[in-house]
Design a protein around this motif. Structure first.
Motif, short mmCIF file in Angstrom:
data_model
loop_
_atom_site.label_atom_id
_atom_site.label_comp_id
_atom_site.label_asym_id
_atom_site.label_seq_id
_atom_site.Cartn_x
_atom_site.Cartn_y
_atom_site.Cartn_z
N ALA A 114 0.81 -1.22 0.00
CA ALA A 114 0.00 0.00 0.00
C ALA A 114 0.84 1.26 0.00
CB ALA A 114 -0.94 0.01 1.21
N TRP A 158 -7.55 -6.54 6.85
CA TRP A 158 -6.92 -7.26 5.74
C TRP A 158 -7.46 -8.69 5.79
CZ3 TRP A 158 -5.02 -2.57 5.63
CH2 TRP A 158 -4.34 -2.14 4.49
N PRO A 195 -3.63 4.35 -2.66
CA PRO A 195 -3.35 4.19 -1.23
C PRO A 195 -2.18 5.04 -0.74
CG PRO A 195 -3.86 2.07 -2.18
CD PRO A 195 -3.79 3.04 -3.33
N ARG A 196 -1.06 5.05 -1.46
CA ARG A 196 0.11 5.78 -0.96
C ARG A 196 -0.16 7.28 -0.90
NH1 ARG A 196 4.26 7.79 -4.69
NH2 ARG A 196 3.37 7.91 -6.77
N VAL A 239 -0.07 1.05 7.05
CA VAL A 239 -1.03 2.13 6.80
C VAL A 239 -1.30 2.92 8.07
CG1 VAL A 239 -3.43 2.62 6.15
CG2 VAL A 239 -2.11 0.91 4.88
N HIS A 282 0.87 -5.25 6.48
CA HIS A 282 0.17 -4.31 5.60
C HIS A 282 -0.68 -3.33 6.41
CE1 HIS A 282 1.50 -6.18 1.96
NE2 HIS A 282 0.88 -7.33 2.21
N SER A 301 -6.54 0.31 -4.81
CA SER A 301 -5.43 0.52 -5.73
C SER A 301 -5.76 -0.06 -7.10
CB SER A 301 -4.17 -0.16 -5.21
OG SER A 301 -3.14 -0.11 -6.18
N SER A 331 -9.26 -5.62 1.46
CA SER A 331 -8.55 -4.83 2.47
C SER A 331 -9.14 -3.44 2.51
CB SER A 331 -7.05 -4.76 2.15
OG SER A 331 -6.83 -4.24 0.86
N MET A 371 -9.50 4.53 2.79
CA MET A 371 -8.42 4.34 1.83
C MET A 371 -8.98 3.88 0.49
SD MET A 371 -4.97 2.00 2.20
CE MET A 371 -5.84 0.43 2.04
#
Length: 312
Positions: free
Chosen positions: A128, A154, A134-135, A185, A181, A250, A234, A247
């Protein structure tokens, strides 16, 4: 070892399993600034097959591959990754690492010590943190601040997937596989974990965590690899001064995200400026996971104990 802009960098791959085949090998082959030097694996026949598929050379000797490269990418179980990362770092090779950095705090600390001693660059593939959407969301929410609480989930189904036969995932479960993960975040947005307040189990390998962060925010995380296939996915949701935000999904593939991480490592090596997802961050995640695992143990004491921090 610093490179000039646009200089081709020799990178070797350690590992021949599904993640090496699906993500690392295609990303290394496709990156414009990378000479995909070769592949080493614990099974020589698998290294030969992967090398042939991606147009590179198989190596029987891991040290020979390390010697022929500027950087090493590792797609191996964490208990195998950590000592090989130390070996490569001590040879002066920059490191592309996978999560979790190690399966215990001692192993992760050894990697960080080798990185610090030699000054090599490192990056850990928390997906992520390198995937568009996400980033960018993580960076924006970290900048805004004012978050009161968060929940990350997740949810995976190991059976039937490419990692169904992964022994370490079967043994260590969701906490160690997808837990990194979730933490990758939560930590940049809410701050470091001050305390693992609670950890309990659910169906299958499901784990529920309650975390207290520096600055007073709290978060919860739900982690599993044993959900029904229709329930997988997720998510991360924040609540605070700015209301509620989730979020975004992606649209990047793992190869695209990994390609971006390779660029991050090359930039860190060229400039000497590290990335937030370096080996030290990987160590912090392992420390928190280890404390959560301790709390899940039937022999753990009832009293609260702060998640162990790297004091070095």
């Amino acid at each position: 070892m610093l490179w000039k802009e646009n200089e081709t960098v020799r990178i070797g791959l350690l590992g021949t399993g599904p993640w090496a085949e699906l993500a690392y090998a295609p990303a290394l082959r496709g990156h414009a600034d990378v000479d995909f030097t070769g592949v080493w694996g614990r099974r020589p026949e698998a290294a030969g097959a992967l090398a042939e598929r991606f147009g590179t050379r198989p190596y029987d000797d891991v040290d020979a591959l390390i010697a022929d490269t500027d950087a090493i990418a590792i797609a191996l179980p964490p208990a195998v990754q950590a000592p090989l990362a130390v070996r490569a770092a001590r040879a002066g090779r920059h490191l592309l690492l996978d999560k979790p950095l190690a399966i215990d705090v001692a192993g992760a600390r050894a990697v960080v010590a080798a990185v610090r001693e030699t000054g090599v660059a490192s990056a850990v593939f928390f997906t992520a943190r390198f995937a568009d959407g996400p980033r960018q969301w993580i960076a924006e929410q970290s900048r805004r601040g004012g978050w009161f609480t968060a929940h990350a989930a997740w949810i995976g189904a190991l059976d039937g997937g490419p990692f169904a036969d992964s022994p370490w995932r079967r043994e260590k479960g969701a906490l160690w596989d997808v837990g990194p993960h979730a933490l990758s975040v939560l930590l940049p947005v809410l701050g470091d974990v001050h305390r693992v307040a609670a950890a309990t189990t659910g169906p299958g390998d499901t784990v529920h965590l309650v975390l207290r962060h520096d600055g007073g925010a709290s978060s919860t995380a739900t982690l599993t690899l044993t959900a029904p296939g229709a329930a997988t996915g997720s998510t991360a949701e924040l609540r605070g001064d700015h209301g509620v935000t989730a979020m975004p999904a992606s649209e990047d593939t793992p190869v695209t995200a990994l390609d971006r991480m390779i660029g991050t490592l090359l930039d860190a090596a060229r400039t000497g400026r590290g990335h937030d997802c370096d080996a030290a961050f990987g160590l912090r995640v392992v420390e928190i996971l280890a404390e959560a695992a301790r709390r899940l143990s039937p022999d753990a004491s009832e009293g609260d104990r702060p998640a162990e921090r790297d004091a070095s």
